[in-house]
Scaffold this active site. Structure first.
Site, mmCIF file in Angstrom:
data_model
loop_
_atom_site.group_PDB
_atom_site.id
_atom_site.type_symbol
_atom_site.label_atom_id
_atom_site.label_comp_id
_atom_site.label_asym_id
_atom_site.label_seq_id
_atom_site.Cartn_x
_atom_site.Cartn_y
_atom_site.Cartn_z
ATOM 1 N N GLY A 45 -0.004 -1.515 -1.880
ATOM 2 C CA GLY A 45 -0.197 -0.106 -2.223
ATOM 3 C C GLY A 45 -0.445 0.049 -3.708
ATOM 4 O O GLY A 45 -0.015 -0.795 -4.499
ATOM 5 N N GLN A 50 -0.496 4.448 -11.697
ATOM 6 C CA GLN A 50 -0.466 3.032 -12.081
ATOM 7 C C GLN A 50 -1.765 2.591 -12.743
ATOM 8 O O GLN A 50 -1.810 1.542 -13.382
ATOM 9 C CB GLN A 50 -0.215 2.151 -10.847
ATOM 10 C CG GLN A 50 1.181 2.321 -10.274
ATOM 11 C CD GLN A 50 1.408 1.414 -9.087
ATOM 12 O OE1 GLN A 50 1.023 1.732 -7.972
ATOM 13 N NE2 GLN A 50 2.018 0.262 -9.312
ATOM 14 N N CYS A 104 6.767 -4.096 -7.096
ATOM 15 C CA CYS A 104 5.805 -3.109 -7.587
ATOM 16 C C CYS A 104 4.838 -3.798 -8.538
ATOM 17 O O CYS A 104 5.263 -4.590 -9.383
ATOM 18 C CB CYS A 104 6.567 -1.996 -8.319
ATOM 19 S SG CYS A 104 5.495 -0.706 -8.967
ATOM 20 N N LEU A 105 3.555 -3.501 -8.404
ATOM 21 C CA LEU A 105 2.558 -4.136 -9.268
ATOM 22 C C LEU A 105 2.788 -3.793 -10.740
ATOM 23 O O LEU A 105 2.366 -4.532 -11.614
ATOM 24 C CB LEU A 105 1.135 -3.725 -8.847
ATOM 25 C CG LEU A 105 0.676 -4.235 -7.473
ATOM 26 C CD1 LEU A 105 -0.731 -3.735 -7.169
ATOM 27 C CD2 LEU A 105 0.724 -5.757 -7.409
ATOM 28 N N HIS A 146 7.406 4.651 -1.338
ATOM 29 C CA HIS A 146 7.317 3.992 -2.649
ATOM 30 C C HIS A 146 6.146 4.579 -3.452
ATOM 31 O O HIS A 146 6.296 4.941 -4.615
ATOM 32 C CB HIS A 146 7.144 2.476 -2.440
ATOM 33 C CG HIS A 146 6.945 1.695 -3.704
ATOM 34 N ND1 HIS A 146 7.866 0.789 -4.174
ATOM 35 C CD2 HIS A 146 5.930 1.668 -4.605
ATOM 36 C CE1 HIS A 146 7.430 0.255 -5.310
ATOM 37 N NE2 HIS A 146 6.247 0.769 -5.582
ATOM 38 N N GLU A 147 4.990 4.700 -2.801
ATOM 39 C CA GLU A 147 3.809 5.217 -3.505
ATOM 40 C C GLU A 147 3.956 6.713 -3.809
ATOM 41 O O GLU A 147 3.510 7.191 -4.847
ATOM 42 C CB GLU A 147 2.539 4.966 -2.680
ATOM 43 C CG GLU A 147 2.252 3.506 -2.365
ATOM 44 C CD GLU A 147 2.230 2.607 -3.585
ATOM 45 O OE1 GLU A 147 1.855 3.073 -4.678
ATOM 46 O OE2 GLU A 147 2.612 1.426 -3.453
ATOM 47 N N HIS A 150 5.666 7.237 -6.902
ATOM 48 C CA HIS A 150 4.803 7.022 -8.082
ATOM 49 C C HIS A 150 4.106 8.309 -8.522
ATOM 50 O O HIS A 150 4.002 8.588 -9.716
ATOM 51 C CB HIS A 150 3.721 5.979 -7.779
ATOM 52 C CG HIS A 150 4.135 4.564 -8.050
ATOM 53 N ND1 HIS A 150 4.612 4.141 -9.265
ATOM 54 C CD2 HIS A 150 4.124 3.458 -7.259
ATOM 55 C CE1 HIS A 150 4.883 2.840 -9.212
ATOM 56 N NE2 HIS A 150 4.601 2.407 -7.998
#
Ligand code: ZN
Length: 196
Positions: A45, A50, A104-105, A146-147, A150
């Site tokens: 994701g 991000q 997480c990226l 999670h997204e 963000h």
């Protein structure tokens, strides 16, 4: 085109995203770039903050969780979702809370168990601005939550207990300074410029 991913400590990750207007310039190109960036990392994701855009938009491909499964499925049913979420609104979270090790990226190298409700109902628009009202559970519900965090300026580490977070503080500081091994393009907010 691959986009730079903002690292922990970036103010971009703390902004609450704005609604995406239907005539947002080059939205299709942006979505394609986000998908390319997510797959390249690789991740399941990626949310607009991000990539330094304060927008209510994220992309998900949770089918990657199941790609490794060798067993031949007797069921034709596809596992996971591949979807673009524009201006999403989680209208209900329910079901038993489950724990899962999230990553997480924007926070490479750190994975922690996070508790989240097991099921959600969400309304959103897809990349063609078609409206959807759907329910998700399992890993799909997890990745979506999670997204969704963000685009509200929240990171998974915010859900950790203070003591746990303290033990991670040094690693988190290292990430914001770029002292981390990562194989995709990132922007580190506190990286010292190298002296020539
Ligand atoms: Zn993330």
């Amino acid at each position: 085109m691959l986009l730079h991913i903002e690292a922990y400590g970036s103010s971009a990750l703390r902004k609450v995203g704005e609604e995406v207007p239907e005539d947002y310039p080059q939205i299709q190109e942006l979505i394609d770039n986000m998908l390319e960036t997510m797959y390249n990392a690789p991740g399941v994701g990626l949310a607009a903050p991000q990539v330094n855009l304060a927008l209510r938009l994220f992309v998900i491909d949770s089918t990657q969780f199941y790609d490794d499964e060798e067993e031949e499925d007797e069921q034709e049913e596809e596992k996971g979702i591949k979807q673009i979420f524009i201006n999403p609104k989680i209208i209900q979270r329910y079901g038993e809370e489950t724990s899962y090790e999230e990553g997480c990226l924007s926070i490479p190298g750190i994975r922690e168990e996070i508790l989240r409700p097991g099921q959600i109902r969400i309304q959103y628009y897809d990349r063609d601005f078609n409206f959807h009202d759907e329910q998700f559970d399992g890993l799909d519900a997890r990745v979506i939550q999670h997204e969704y965090d963000h685009i509200n300026g929240i990171l998974f580490t915010d859900h950790l207990k203070p003591m746990k977070k303290r033990t991670l503080q040094k690693s988190l500081n290292d990430i914001s300074q770029g002292k981390v091994k990562v194989h995709y393009k990132m922007r580190f907010p506190k990286q010292q410029k190298k002296r020539v």
